[in-house]
Write a protein that holds these residues in place. Sequence first.
Motif, PDB file in Angstrom:
ATOM      1  N   LEU A   1       0.852  -1.184   0.000  1.00  0.00           N
ATOM      2  CA  LEU A   1       0.000   0.000   0.000  1.00  0.00           C
ATOM      3  C   LEU A   1       0.889   1.234   0.000  1.00  0.00           C
ATOM      4  O   LEU A   1       1.951   1.255   0.643  1.00  0.00           O
TER       5      LEU A   1
ATOM      6  N   ALA B   1      -4.277   3.210   4.092  1.00  0.00           N
ATOM      7  CA  ALA B   1      -5.204   2.528   5.002  1.00  0.00           C
ATOM      8  C   ALA B   1      -5.909   3.527   5.921  1.00  0.00           C
ATOM      9  O   ALA B   1      -7.131   3.469   6.105  1.00  0.00           O
TER      10      ALA B   1
ATOM     11  N   GLU C   1      -9.955   4.617   5.965  1.00  0.00           N
ATOM     12  CA  GLU C   1     -10.723   4.519   7.211  1.00  0.00           C
ATOM     13  C   GLU C   1     -11.380   5.849   7.539  1.00  0.00           C
ATOM     14  O   GLU C   1     -12.554   5.900   7.939  1.00  0.00           O
TER      15      GLU C   1
ATOM     16  N   LEU D   1      -8.914  -5.053   2.928  1.00  0.00           N
ATOM     17  CA  LEU D   1      -9.655  -3.871   2.481  1.00  0.00           C
ATOM     18  C   LEU D   1     -10.953  -4.200   1.748  1.00  0.00           C
ATOM     19  O   LEU D   1     -11.649  -3.282   1.295  1.00  0.00           O
TER      20      LEU D   1
ATOM     21  N   ARG E   1     -14.044  -2.293   2.661  1.00  0.00           N
ATOM     22  CA  ARG E   1     -14.015  -0.837   2.526  1.00  0.00           C
ATOM     23  C   ARG E   1     -14.779  -0.359   1.286  1.00  0.00           C
ATOM     24  O   ARG E   1     -15.213   0.781   1.223  1.00  0.00           O
TER      25      ARG E   1
END
Length: 215
Positions: A86, A91, A95, A124, A127
């Motif tokens: 990533l 991340a 979020e 993920l 998400r």
Amino acid sequence: MGLIVFDLDGTLIDSAPDIRAVGNRVLAEQGAAPMDLAETRSFIGNGAPVLVQRMIAARGLDPSLHATMLTRFLALYEKAVELTVLYPGVADCLETLAGQGHRLGICTNKPEAPTHAVLRHFGLSDRFLAVLGGDSLKQRKPDSAPLLACVRALGEGPVLYVGDSDVDAETAERAALPFALFTEGYRKAAVKDLPHAHAFDDFTALPDIVARQFA
């Protein structure tokens, strides 16, 4: 709240090392020289069929090998996640955006199977409320159809598309949607030459960009 659609390779993840490793295995099976990372990055953006086509052309291989090499590439690529990372701050950014109530989606030219594999790898999958890969529709970016289909799947609301490349900029322009350019990915053109509403080099900046865009 808004709808935020992300590209994947070169935007949320640096997958070039895995793509290079898979591509080099396929090239080695044809007795061809390997790619370095810079060359690999220059081939990324228009989907696996075009990437393999560029590999073949760069090594002077017979174009009739395309179907065989693509099948082999895709078979290896489905589980190629170990060298992928990533980008810093991704991340936490995702979020934050999800916590603010934004609906997130993925629109990528990466095939669906490796797309879902890498999202699972990084935890993920939950998400994103919509994920379109390069083989989800007949069209691929820079055609606007995949991006617009992803937007429709997310529902109603203002939209921002986030990507890193010339292909992404063109896709957003064709779809008549605002575009936020992540400048640290795989783009080939200069930032000033790509149409964009926002540009950023650090994912900590994206929530503020989103707030301004949707104000």
